[in-house]
Design a protein around this motif. Structure first.
Motif, PDB file in Angstrom:
ATOM      1  N   GLN A  39       0.857  -1.185   0.000  1.00 38.22           N
ATOM      2  CA  GLN A  39       0.000   0.000   0.000  1.00 38.22           C
ATOM      3  C   GLN A  39       0.885   1.224   0.000  1.00 38.22           C
ATOM      4  O   GLN A  39       1.577   1.504   0.995  1.00 38.22           O
ATOM      5  CB  GLN A  39      -0.937  -0.005   1.206  1.00 38.22           C
ATOM      6  N   GLN A  43      -2.805   5.389  -1.496  1.00 39.81           N
ATOM      7  CA  GLN A  43      -3.280   4.392  -2.452  1.00 39.81           C
ATOM      8  C   GLN A  43      -3.965   3.231  -1.740  1.00 39.81           C
ATOM      9  O   GLN A  43      -3.803   3.044  -0.539  1.00 39.81           O
ATOM     10  CB  GLN A  43      -2.100   3.871  -3.277  1.00 39.81           C
ATOM     11  N   GLU A  46      -2.584  -3.194  -2.860  1.00 35.64           N
ATOM     12  CA  GLU A  46      -2.588  -3.913  -4.131  1.00 35.64           C
ATOM     13  C   GLU A  46      -1.765  -5.189  -4.051  1.00 35.64           C
ATOM     14  O   GLU A  46      -0.805  -5.295  -3.275  1.00 35.64           O
ATOM     15  CB  GLU A  46      -2.037  -3.023  -5.258  1.00 35.64           C
TER      16      GLU A  46
END
Length: 128
Positions: A39, A43, A46
């Motif tokens: 991360q 954001q 992912e």
């Protein structure tokens, strides 16, 4: 109780390398899928990489393929993420996760909901 502890993060210059480690306790890693997410600032978390329980299959995000390598040492109950050719956009908190045993469609590995347990994360900062 399953616990995952990440280590190996730090500050590195662009082009450098780091090896992240994730040591598990509470259960053996060998029967289970293991993965890494990250991360970045501002954001969402992912997917980065995953390794199936039998280590025969690995999966990578397109942004890290060819630069990062996931591996596992079942004897040490540890999973690694070798990160080479680091870029400033790789700056993030990196999280280790463990998932279910058995065979699953690889598309599942990208989903956070697939993973059962998470570590607290280790910070990786790449300077330009």
């Amino acid at each position: 109780q399953v616990q995952l502890v990440e280590s190996g993060g730090g500050l590195v210059q662009a082009g450098g390398s780091l090896r992240l480690s994730c040591e598990a306790s509470g259960r053996a890693v060998s029967p289970y899928a293991m993965g890494w997410f990250r991360q970045g600032p501002g954001q969402v978390r992912e997917f980065v990489a995953a390794i199936r329980w039998n280590a025969g299959i690995t999966l990578y995000a397109g942004s890290v393929e060819g630069r990062f390598t996931i591996s596992r040492d079942n004897a040490k109950n540890t999973v690694y993420l070798q990160s080479n050719s680091l870029k400033p956009e790789d700056t993030a908190v990196y999280y280790c996760a463990t998932g279910p045993s058995g065979y699953y469609n690889l598309s599942n590995y990208y989903r956070e909901s697939f993973w059962d347990y998470w570590g607290q994360g280790t910070q990786v900062t790449v300077s330009s």
